[in-house]
Design a protein around this motif. Structure first.
Motif, PDB file in Angstrom:
ATOM      1  N   GLY A 164      46.510  42.756  42.998  1.00 14.92           N
ATOM      2  CA  GLY A 164      45.002  43.762  43.684  1.00 14.92           C
ATOM      3  C   GLY A 164      44.390  43.983  44.392  1.00 14.92           C
ATOM      4  N   ASP A 165      43.729  45.097  45.252  1.00 12.86           N
ATOM      5  CA  ASP A 165      42.903  45.778  45.649  1.00 12.86           C
ATOM      6  C   ASP A 165      41.477  44.910  46.571  1.00 12.86           C
ATOM      7  OD1 ASP A 165      45.164  47.825  45.440  1.00 12.86           O
ATOM      8  OD2 ASP A 165      43.581  48.889  44.592  1.00 12.86           O
ATOM      9  N   ASP A 166      41.093  43.558  46.100  1.00 13.92           N
ATOM     10  CA  ASP A 166      40.447  42.957  46.407  1.00 13.92           C
ATOM     11  C   ASP A 166      40.881  42.061  47.666  1.00 13.92           C
ATOM     12  OD1 ASP A 166      38.248  44.257  44.864  1.00 13.92           O
ATOM     13  OD2 ASP A 166      38.806  42.907  43.587  1.00 13.92           O
ATOM     14  N   PRO A 167      39.420  41.883  48.646  1.00 16.06           N
ATOM     15  CA  PRO A 167      40.083  40.766  49.618  1.00 16.06           C
ATOM     16  C   PRO A 167      40.019  39.406  48.847  1.00 16.06           C
ATOM     17  CG  PRO A 167      37.860  41.732  49.934  1.00 16.06           C
ATOM     18  CD  PRO A 167      38.569  42.516  48.703  1.00 16.06           C
ATOM     19  N   VAL A 186      41.005  46.614  51.250  1.00 18.38           N
ATOM     20  CA  VAL A 186      40.943  46.007  51.729  1.00 18.38           C
ATOM     21  C   VAL A 186      41.971  45.355  51.862  1.00 18.38           C
ATOM     22  CG1 VAL A 186      40.376  44.471  54.019  1.00 18.38           C
ATOM     23  CG2 VAL A 186      39.648  46.514  52.989  1.00 18.38           C
ATOM     24  N   PRO A 187      43.300  44.854  51.123  1.00 19.44           N
ATOM     25  CA  PRO A 187      44.047  43.748  50.086  1.00 19.44           C
ATOM     26  C   PRO A 187      44.575  42.645  51.533  1.00 19.44           C
ATOM     27  CG  PRO A 187      44.985  45.712  50.170  1.00 19.44           C
ATOM     28  CD  PRO A 187      43.648  46.651  50.948  1.00 19.44           C
ATOM     29  N   VAL A 188      43.272  42.046  51.778  1.00 17.44           N
ATOM     30  CA  VAL A 188      44.147  40.761  52.677  1.00 17.44           C
ATOM     31  C   VAL A 188      43.746  39.852  51.296  1.00 17.44           C
ATOM     32  CG1 VAL A 188      43.235  39.487  54.430  1.00 17.44           C
ATOM     33  CG2 VAL A 188      43.323  41.985  54.847  1.00 17.44           C
ATOM     34  N   VAL A 189      44.625  38.744  51.782  1.00 20.38           N
ATOM     35  CA  VAL A 189      44.608  37.499  51.057  1.00 20.38           C
ATOM     36  C   VAL A 189      44.534  36.339  52.372  1.00 20.38           C
ATOM     37  CG1 VAL A 189      45.722  35.682  49.524  1.00 20.38           C
ATOM     38  CG2 VAL A 189      45.626  38.104  48.573  1.00 20.38           C
ATOM     39  N   VAL A 190      43.473  35.214  51.955  1.00 17.51           N
ATOM     40  CA  VAL A 190      43.631  34.677  53.377  1.00 17.51           C
ATOM     41  C   VAL A 190      43.665  33.477  52.622  1.00 17.51           C
ATOM     42  CG1 VAL A 190      42.399  33.588  55.109  1.00 17.51           C
ATOM     43  CG2 VAL A 190      41.731  36.155  54.256  1.00 17.51           C
ATOM     44  N   ARG A 191      44.964  32.639  52.842  1.00 20.16           N
ATOM     45  CA  ARG A 191      45.580  31.052  52.131  1.00 20.16           C
ATOM     46  C   ARG A 191      44.648  29.857  53.289  1.00 20.16           C
ATOM     47  NH1 ARG A 191      50.268  30.790  53.279  1.00 20.16           N
ATOM     48  NH2 ARG A 191      50.552  28.709  52.869  1.00 20.16           N
ATOM     49  N   ILE A 192      44.050  29.218  52.391  1.00 21.91           N
ATOM     50  CA  ILE A 192      43.313  28.343  53.080  1.00 21.91           C
ATOM     51  C   ILE A 192      44.018  26.872  52.628  1.00 21.91           C
ATOM     52  CG2 ILE A 192      41.411  27.144  53.602  1.00 21.91           C
ATOM     53  CD1 ILE A 192      40.366  29.842  53.879  1.00 21.91           C
ATOM     54  N   PRO A 193      44.516  25.615  52.654  1.00 24.83           N
ATOM     55  CA  PRO A 193      44.726  24.422  52.341  1.00 24.83           C
ATOM     56  C   PRO A 193      43.274  24.049  52.646  1.00 24.83           C
ATOM     57  CG  PRO A 193      46.327  25.070  54.587  1.00 24.83           C
ATOM     58  CD  PRO A 193      45.473  25.630  54.109  1.00 24.83           C
ATOM     59  N   VAL A 194      42.406  23.332  51.579  1.00 26.96           N
ATOM     60  CA  VAL A 194      41.013  22.503  51.223  1.00 26.96           C
ATOM     61  C   VAL A 194      41.281  21.149  50.887  1.00 26.96           C
ATOM     62  CG1 VAL A 194      41.118  23.587  49.032  1.00 26.96           C
ATOM     63  CG2 VAL A 194      39.300  22.939  50.820  1.00 26.96           C
TER      64      VAL A 194
END
Length: 323
Positions: A164-167, A111-119
């Protein structure tokens, strides 16, 4: 090498990833026509079309849930959460689905999802716009959690995350979006490695994200007292690069961990425990932590008192030498 702001470096990283792989799609609130609230995705919809840069409804759980479905069909989605405090509606999708699907399927599903979060804080924003919630996700097995601190890492880490293939939970320190630096045409580190950004001999200062610049300022100020501080940018929060961390602490014998998040059960607690286990016989003093206070993030006019600054970092360094 071009000189880019951190926000533009992420933009060029996303652009290159989309050019390299037609399965990379960008999705989130206002990422297309507006170009994102911080203009990180500016121009991408114009160049790649609305079917690859997708303006979604204001519904974070749906954004991440849809991204999971797309990933299961072979796409590589990158979701933008407008602000750190807005990620909570998507929390169940992230920790109960995104993080677990590979293990649940015995490794058959990626599940190669990238969740971008301004922090983080430092921009004078209102409630829910300045939080540091990385410990929630670093605690969740199955997720990679990374945080860039400058343009070089911003550009290459987002490309590495998408390859990559990692979340991946990808944190971007919003108060550094406008910082500038050169971006090389090659990555200088893998995604899961920390970086020694300032060598030193007397104490190791471990930090990440928006606090890297603050800690570098503290290290420079400490030279007036004859102290040579080594600053290490963790970059990867889960998994931690304990080899780089331990080499530094073994050399200096002292360790201070600094982050914007509250110290109670924050990432600094895990880092401190891991350093104590790994480097116990080399430590000259306990591992000390510097962070935000254990309160909800305050109104904007009080954030300068809440966020760790140069003086609070230097105070921890002084306490380390007092043992």
């Amino acid at each position: 090498m071009p000189v880019l702001t951190l926000s533009h470096a992420i933009n060029t990283g996303l652009r290159q990833a989309m050019e390299d792989d037609p399965k990379v799609v960008v999705m989130g609130q206002d990422v297309g026509r507006l170009g994102g609230v911080f203009r990180v995705t500016d121009g991408l919809q114009k160049d790649f079309g609305a079917d690859r840069v997708i303006d979604t409804p204001l519904a974070e759980a749906s954004i991440v849930g849809t991204a999971i479905g797309l990933a299961l069909r072979g796409y590589r989605p990158v979701c933008e959460i407008q602000f750190d405090g807005f990620v909570y509606p998507a929390f169940s999708q992230i920790v109960a689905q995104l993080a677990k699907l590979r293990a649940r399927s015995g490794g058959r599903l990626a599940v190669p999802v990238v969740v971008r979060i301004p922090v983080g804080g430092g921009i004078g924003a209102v409630e829910h716009h300045s939080e540091s919630n990385e410990a929630y996700f670093a605690h969740t097995a199955g997720l990679r959690v990374v945080c860039c601190s400058g343009p070089q890492d911003a550009h290459w880490m987002v490309r590495q995350a998408l390859a990559g293939d990692d979340p991946v939970i990808f944190y971007e320190p919003k108060r550094r979006y406008w910082s500038k630096a050169e971006v090389s045409d090659e990555p200088d580190l893998p995604l899961d490695r920390a970086r020694v950004v300032r060598p030193g001999r007397d104490v190791t200062l471990l930090t990440y994200g928006g606090m890297v610049a603050t800690c570098l300022q503290a290290a420079e100020a400490a030279t007036e007292d004859g102290r040579d501080i080594e600053v290490v940018d963790l970059r990867t929060l889960s998994p931690l690069d304990m080899d780089t961390i331990a080499r530094s602490v073994d050399k200096t014998g002292r360790c201070v961990v600094a982050h914007e998040a509250p110290t109670f059960a924050g990432l600094g607690a895990e880092v401190g425990a891991a350093v104590t286990e790994r480097c116990f016989y080399r430590l000259e003093a306990p591992v000390l932590r510097v962070g935000g206070f254990n309160t909800p993030y305050p109104p904007a006019k009080f954030e300068d008192r809440y966020l760790p600054d140069l003086d609070r970092v230097l105070d921890a360094v002084d306490r380390s030498f007092a043992w």
